[in-house]
Design a protein around this motif. Structure first.
Motif, PDB file in Angstrom:
ATOM      1  N   SER A 144      -0.053  35.509 -78.114  1.00 36.12           N
ATOM      2  CA  SER A 144       0.731  34.621 -78.976  1.00 36.12           C
ATOM      3  C   SER A 144       0.425  33.150 -78.724  1.00 36.12           C
ATOM      4  O   SER A 144       0.328  32.352 -79.677  1.00 36.12           O
ATOM      5  CB  SER A 144       2.230  34.886 -78.791  1.00 36.12           C
ATOM      6  N   VAL A 147      -2.939  32.357 -80.224  1.00 35.66           N
ATOM      7  CA  VAL A 147      -2.826  32.254 -81.685  1.00 35.66           C
ATOM      8  C   VAL A 147      -2.272  30.884 -82.060  1.00 35.66           C
ATOM      9  O   VAL A 147      -2.714  30.266 -83.038  1.00 35.66           O
ATOM     10  CB  VAL A 147      -1.933  33.381 -82.241  1.00 35.66           C
ATOM     11  N   HIS A 150      -5.074  28.510 -81.977  1.00 40.04           N
ATOM     12  CA  HIS A 150      -5.852  28.682 -83.215  1.00 40.04           C
ATOM     13  C   HIS A 150      -5.167  27.984 -84.387  1.00 40.04           C
ATOM     14  O   HIS A 150      -5.820  27.341 -85.218  1.00 40.04           O
ATOM     15  CB  HIS A 150      -6.018  30.171 -83.511  1.00 40.04           C
ATOM     16  N   ASP A 151      -3.850  28.107 -84.461  1.00 37.24           N
ATOM     17  CA  ASP A 151      -3.109  27.509 -85.572  1.00 37.24           C
ATOM     18  C   ASP A 151      -3.138  25.984 -85.543  1.00 37.24           C
ATOM     19  O   ASP A 151      -2.843  25.334 -86.558  1.00 37.24           O
ATOM     20  CB  ASP A 151      -1.655  27.995 -85.555  1.00 37.24           C
ATOM     21  N   SER A 163      -9.557  41.575 -78.147  1.00 34.89           N
ATOM     22  CA  SER A 163      -8.556  40.895 -78.967  1.00 34.89           C
ATOM     23  C   SER A 163      -7.897  41.894 -79.903  1.00 34.89           C
ATOM     24  O   SER A 163      -8.567  42.716 -80.523  1.00 34.89           O
ATOM     25  CB  SER A 163      -9.198  39.777 -79.792  1.00 34.89           C
ATOM     26  N   ASN A 165      -5.875  40.600 -82.284  1.00 32.04           N
ATOM     27  CA  ASN A 165      -5.447  39.724 -83.371  1.00 32.04           C
ATOM     28  C   ASN A 165      -6.687  39.183 -84.072  1.00 32.04           C
ATOM     29  O   ASN A 165      -7.572  38.615 -83.420  1.00 32.04           O
ATOM     30  CB  ASN A 165      -4.599  38.569 -82.824  1.00 32.04           C
ATOM     31  N   ALA A 167      -7.253  36.594 -85.671  1.00 27.29           N
ATOM     32  CA  ALA A 167      -7.460  35.149 -85.552  1.00 27.29           C
ATOM     33  C   ALA A 167      -8.231  34.792 -84.288  1.00 27.29           C
ATOM     34  O   ALA A 167      -8.829  33.717 -84.202  1.00 27.29           O
ATOM     35  CB  ALA A 167      -6.119  34.416 -85.562  1.00 27.29           C
TER      36      ALA A 167
END
Length: 348
Positions: A144, A147, A150-151, A163, A165, A167
């Motif tokens: 999390s 991520v 990444h965001d 991974s 996820n 992303a």
């Protein structure tokens, strides 16, 4: 005083060639020069050639500092790994750096010792310094926080971990399959009483390796409650392996006939501790590792292990991270096939 009175004026550096001069030389606008440098896909091949020729003739050097102020990003990457003293990460980091340099990026490598607060601080430092992407071997319990990185517009690629996820990219060896190969080999060799030196925390690859060990024992009809003794090392390194082996021997004594180390670095510590206790490898106790670091084959009793292609892992991680950052394409997920390397630590 003047130069004629015996003093020489300070030599002034030649003025820096600017983008305006390049534009004038190439007969294009400043915007076209900027696009040719920063967004070449927007400029025709003919115009790019004119700009490149002007740059070459004038000796123009793009101002990376100014560009980073405009974009909030530098031509730099970060890597956050467990332990640079571990040859696995040292070799991977060297190849990550080579690929980054070849592609015009600087790489900053940070070591966390699997301390979560140190990992979080390292990620924050790299983000604040404007890196375009980060290669990570994480000790975090889930993805999390990565991520969230990444965001914020920073690419993230896991090294030697899977991974879950889309992303977050990853490149890793199939850890479950690798540990399966090791334990099946030990069982075929007649080993039935296992010690397992696990790593601290919940590193993704360590969780997968432990799960495979339990699964293979159960499939072979060996109840882990009766055939497995587990110790969590203080760190997945030489000292951690030494201390964990002392604890295993105190709990099980000579009944053990195999010790599985979470990685090579730990397994070498196991072997040193067994030697100090007067036990022979593999006659008394077989030992396995995971990674195939260079020293594994150079030991007095070479180590049976799973080969991870350290150079390839590092090269793929950085190469695909740069590709994704530059193109905006999705991060890739690469799984490499493990290779069992049998040496004398398990075979008499």
């Amino acid at each position: 005083m003047t130069a004629t009175e015996g003093h020489i004026d300070a030599v002034r550096p030649a003025p820096r060639v600017g983008m305006q001069a390049v534009a004038q030389k190439a007969g294009v606008s400043v915007a076209t020069v900027s696009n040719a440098i920063n967004r070449p896909e927007l400029v025709s091949q003919a115009l790019r050639r004119r700009v490149e020729t002007a740059i070459s003739e004038l000796g123009y050097i793009p101002n990376a500092a100014a560009r980073s102020l405009r974009t909030g990003r530098t031509e730099s990457l970060g890597a956050v790994v467990f332990d640079l003293a571990n040859p696995f990460f040292a070799v991977s980091a060297r190849h990550m750096s080579n690929v980054a340099n070849d592609r015009g990026y600087a790489l900053t490598v940070m070591s966390t010792d699997q301390v979560i607060t140190r990992e979080e601080a390292s990620l924050d430092f790299l983000i604040r310094h404007g890196v375009r992407g980060i290669v990570v071997t994480t000790a975090l319990p889930d993805l999390s926080q990565l991520v969230a990185v990444h965001d914020r517009g920073v690419g993230v690629m896991l090294l030697a971990q899977e991974s879950d996820n889309p992303a977050i990219g990853s490149v890793h060896v199939d850890d479950f399959a690798g540990m399966r190969l090791l334990v099946e080999h030990l069982i075929r060799s007649g080993r039935r009483q296992f010690g397992f030196v696990d790593g601290p925390g919940r590193a993704h690859q360590h969780v997968a390796r432990r799960a495979a060990l339990l699964r293979v024992l159960e499939e072979a009809g060996l109840d882990p409650a009766a055939h497995l003794t587990e110790v969590v090392a203080s760190a997945p390194d030489l000292d951690g392996g030494r201390a964990a082996t002392v604890e295993l021997l105190a709990r099980r004594g000579a009944s053990l006939d195999a010790i599985v180390g979470i990685n090579d670095y730990t397994a070498i510590g196991v072997m040193l501790s067994l030697q100090s206790a007067g036990l022979s490898v593999p006659d008394d106790i077989a030992v396995t590792g995971f990674d195939d670091i260079d020293i594994a084959k150079m030991l007095a009793v070479p180590l049976t292990t799973i080969r991870q292609p350290m150079a390839e892992l590092g090269s793929i991680a950085v190469g695909q991270l740069i590709d994704a950052c530059e193109s905006g394409s999705p991060m890739s997920q690469r799984v490499l096939v493990p290779e069992l390397v049998i040496r004398r630590s398990t075979s008499t």
